[in-house]
Design an enzyme around this catalytic site. Structure first.
Site, PDB file in Angstrom:
ATOM      1  N   LYS A  22       0.827  -1.206   0.000  1.00  0.00           N
ATOM      2  CA  LYS A  22       0.000   0.000   0.000  1.00  0.00           C
ATOM      3  C   LYS A  22       0.862   1.257   0.000  1.00  0.00           C
ATOM      4  O   LYS A  22       0.626   2.204  -0.763  1.00  0.00           O
ATOM      5  CB  LYS A  22      -0.904   0.017   1.235  1.00  0.00           C
ATOM      6  CG  LYS A  22      -1.685   1.320   1.425  1.00  0.00           C
ATOM      7  CD  LYS A  22      -2.510   1.301   2.695  1.00  0.00           C
ATOM      8  CE  LYS A  22      -1.704   1.696   3.917  1.00  0.00           C
ATOM      9  NZ  LYS A  22      -1.753   3.169   4.168  1.00  0.00           N
ATOM     10  N   ASN A  23       1.882   1.267   0.846  1.00  0.00           N
ATOM     11  CA  ASN A  23       2.688   2.472   1.006  1.00  0.00           C
ATOM     12  C   ASN A  23       3.656   2.705  -0.152  1.00  0.00           C
ATOM     13  O   ASN A  23       4.320   3.741  -0.198  1.00  0.00           O
ATOM     14  CB  ASN A  23       3.458   2.418   2.328  1.00  0.00           C
ATOM     15  CG  ASN A  23       2.529   2.553   3.520  1.00  0.00           C
ATOM     16  OD1 ASN A  23       1.437   3.108   3.418  1.00  0.00           O
ATOM     17  ND2 ASN A  23       2.950   2.025   4.662  1.00  0.00           N
ATOM     18  N   CYS A 116      -5.830   7.826  10.027  1.00  0.00           N
ATOM     19  CA  CYS A 116      -5.839   7.133  11.314  1.00  0.00           C
ATOM     20  C   CYS A 116      -5.435   8.066  12.454  1.00  0.00           C
ATOM     21  O   CYS A 116      -4.610   8.957  12.297  1.00  0.00           O
ATOM     22  CB  CYS A 116      -4.890   5.936  11.279  1.00  0.00           C
ATOM     23  SG  CYS A 116      -5.492   4.556  10.324  1.00  0.00           S
ATOM     24  N   ARG A 121       0.949  13.972  12.311  1.00  0.00           N
ATOM     25  CA  ARG A 121       1.936  13.776  11.253  1.00  0.00           C
ATOM     26  C   ARG A 121       1.892  15.032  10.385  1.00  0.00           C
ATOM     27  O   ARG A 121       1.325  15.039   9.300  1.00  0.00           O
ATOM     28  CB  ARG A 121       1.630  12.506  10.450  1.00  0.00           C
ATOM     29  CG  ARG A 121       1.858  11.250  11.261  1.00  0.00           C
ATOM     30  CD  ARG A 121       1.769  10.007  10.419  1.00  0.00           C
ATOM     31  NE  ARG A 121       0.405   9.550  10.299  1.00  0.00           N
ATOM     32  CZ  ARG A 121       0.057   8.410   9.689  1.00  0.00           C
ATOM     33  NH1 ARG A 121       0.981   7.639   9.171  1.00  0.00           N
ATOM     34  NH2 ARG A 121      -1.198   8.043   9.614  1.00  0.00           N
ATOM     35  N   ASP A 304       4.816   0.234  12.151  1.00  0.00           N
ATOM     36  CA  ASP A 304       3.596  -0.386  11.635  1.00  0.00           C
ATOM     37  C   ASP A 304       3.464  -1.854  12.018  1.00  0.00           C
ATOM     38  O   ASP A 304       2.443  -2.485  11.711  1.00  0.00           O
ATOM     39  CB  ASP A 304       3.539  -0.254  10.110  1.00  0.00           C
ATOM     40  CG  ASP A 304       3.053   1.115   9.671  1.00  0.00           C
ATOM     41  OD1 ASP A 304       2.643   1.909  10.532  1.00  0.00           O
ATOM     42  OD2 ASP A 304       3.088   1.392   8.454  1.00  0.00           O
ATOM     43  N   VAL A 326       8.283   6.699  17.030  1.00  0.00           N
ATOM     44  CA  VAL A 326       7.875   7.291  15.759  1.00  0.00           C
ATOM     45  C   VAL A 326       6.597   8.118  15.900  1.00  0.00           C
ATOM     46  O   VAL A 326       6.542   9.276  15.483  1.00  0.00           O
ATOM     47  CB  VAL A 326       7.708   6.205  14.677  1.00  0.00           C
ATOM     48  CG1 VAL A 326       7.288   6.825  13.353  1.00  0.00           C
ATOM     49  CG2 VAL A 326       9.014   5.422  14.516  1.00  0.00           C
ATOM     50  N   ARG A 397      -8.409  -0.368   4.734  1.00  0.00           N
ATOM     51  CA  ARG A 397      -7.529   0.637   4.149  1.00  0.00           C
ATOM     52  C   ARG A 397      -6.165   0.056   3.803  1.00  0.00           C
ATOM     53  O   ARG A 397      -5.469   0.583   2.938  1.00  0.00           O
ATOM     54  CB  ARG A 397      -7.342   1.812   5.114  1.00  0.00           C
ATOM     55  CG  ARG A 397      -8.575   2.675   5.321  1.00  0.00           C
ATOM     56  CD  ARG A 397      -8.270   3.862   6.220  1.00  0.00           C
ATOM     57  NE  ARG A 397      -7.055   4.528   5.756  1.00  0.00           N
ATOM     58  CZ  ARG A 397      -5.993   4.737   6.516  1.00  0.00           C
ATOM     59  NH1 ARG A 397      -5.972   4.325   7.772  1.00  0.00           N
ATOM     60  NH2 ARG A 397      -4.932   5.352   6.024  1.00  0.00           N
TER      61      ARG A 397
END
Length: 421
Positions: A22-23, A116, A121, A304, A326, A397
């Site tokens: 996805k990223n 989310c 961020r 993640d 993070v 997602r």
């Protein structure tokens, strides 16, 4: 609202095939805005976030067509430069449209992104970099308004490594006048994957995958074909699930070199791992040993995967300490794990977990994408009936048909329509 129902107690066994990342897919799709198509992208996962970015780009005039296993993207006739709030609010990665739109059209209007609830961020690092490249940027009614007749190369230092910031500025810089140097850049595999796609389009990029990336601006780009790298977070989730359920699973179609930190930590738990070219064989231990985790940018332990690994530690022997470096709100899954019987104490950005012999089923509620996966993993070993995971729209997602993949491994898991929570 859909929910996932899991009956725990079944070891996972068999083979699972990993989807495209996805990223990596999101910036790849956004990069198609840099020049008209048709671009051909392979390995694009079927996810809600992909649907969202496609919907936004369709409003800009981009045309999408599925041709076999590839997604064809043609942005040759852009008719707009605005990414509206009603779509952007659901996905933080929408900010990735800012750089390519500004480079291509000389203007962009992007709603401040949502997504989310795992902490702030901010996009200020993106905006600061674009200003240094000559962009005129101001905020108005919740929108970022950017203009630049021609972006110019600049020496950019990121205060902290930012994945989307690195990707955004790298895309903005490929057709800028002169050379752009990104220092303290993120070096995640998804950065290198995007750079390879941009170079296939004719960009001149050096150093992707390191903390210093040099982009020499070019005059012209052309459409390309590109295959997205496998999703290291999905692969890691199934690796952890195999260890947690004392299973025996082949994780196929992954990049083992992207999972080194996780592999080492799993081995410390007693998990047996065999690595081949594009697959990892995971055999869970009879008794799970506790290990400590500190999240870090790549190649460190991925934030993640923190929530999923915490589910593993809830049934390990002894104590483990997690330190999240993070995101500041990445322990919001803890309260739901406690509902399943987990013994977890939080102190700031640290969590102390005392392993229990077992977890007990309960209804729980997902709070973000990776928390959803964590709760499903915990449900795979929870005893005493079915565990229900509510608000799973987060899950959709980032994981492609995850319940089907778990069922192929022997999990008792299903999706049901449920009441709103």
């Amino acid at each position: 609202m859909d929910k996932i129902v899991i009956e725990g107690g079944y070891p996972l066994k068999g083979t699972v095939n990993i989807s495209g990342a996805k990223n990596a897919a999101l910036p790849a799709v956004a990069a198609c805005l840099l020049t008209g198509g048709p671009h051909r992208l392979r390995g694009i996962p079927r996810l809600r976030d992909i649907h969202t970015i496609k919907s936004i780009m369709e409003k800009l005039g981009t045309v999408f067509q599925e041709t076999g296993e590839a997604l064809e993207v043609d942005s040759g006739n852009l008719t707009a430069h605005e990414a509206p709030y009603e779509l952007v609010k659901t996905m933080r990665a929408s900010i990735l449209l800012l750089g390519p739109l500004l480079a291509r059209l000389g203007r962009a209007r992007i709603s401040l992104p949502g997504g989310c609830a795992i902490g702030a961020r901010p996009v200020n690092l993106h905006l600061k970099a674009l200003v240094s490249m000559g962009a005129d940027i101001h905020m108005e009614h919740g929108y970022i308004n950017a203009q630049a007749s021609k972006l110019k190369g600049a020496d950019i230092f990121f205060d902290i490594p930012t994945v989307t910031g690195t990707e955004n500025i790298m895309m903005a810089a490929v057709t800028a006048e002169g050379t752009t140097t990104l220092r303290n850049a993120a070096n995640e595999p998804e950065i290198k994957d995007l750079a390879e796609m941009l170079c296939a389009m004719g960009a001149d990029i050096e150093g992707a995958g390191t903390d210093t990336i040099i982009v020499h601006g070019v005059d012209h780009l052309t459409p390309c074909e590109h295959t997205i790298i496998p999703d290291r977070i999905e692969a890691g989730t199934f690796m952890i699930a195999a260890a947690l359920t004392r299973g025996d699973v082949h994780v196929n179609g992954c990049r083992p070199e992207h999972l080194t930190a996780l592999t080492e930590k799993l081995r410390q738990t007693g998990t047996k791992i065999t690595i081949k070219d594009k697959s990892i064989h995971v055999r869970g231990p009879e008794s799970i040993e506790s290990v400590d985790i500190k999240t870090m940018p790549f190649p460190g332990f991925a934030t993640d995967l923190q929530a999923q690994f915490m589910a593993l530690m809830t049934v390990a022997k002894g104590w483990s300490m997690f330190r999240e470096t993070v995101f500041e709100n990445r322990f919001i899954h803890v309260s739901e794990l406690r509902r399943l019987g987990a013994d977890i104490e939080i102190n700031g950005n640290q969590a102390l977990i005392r392993g229990r012999e077992k977890l007990l089923s309960a209804p729980v509620m997902a709070t973000d994408l990776r928390a959803s996966a964590s709760l499903i993993l915990a449900g795979l070993v929870a005893e005493g009936g079915a565990t229900e995971v509510h608000r799973i729209y987060h899950l959709d997602r980032g994981y492609e048909d995850i319940e089907t993949k778990f069922r192929t491994l022997g999990a008792k898991i299903r999706r049901e329509k449920g009441p709103s929570v």
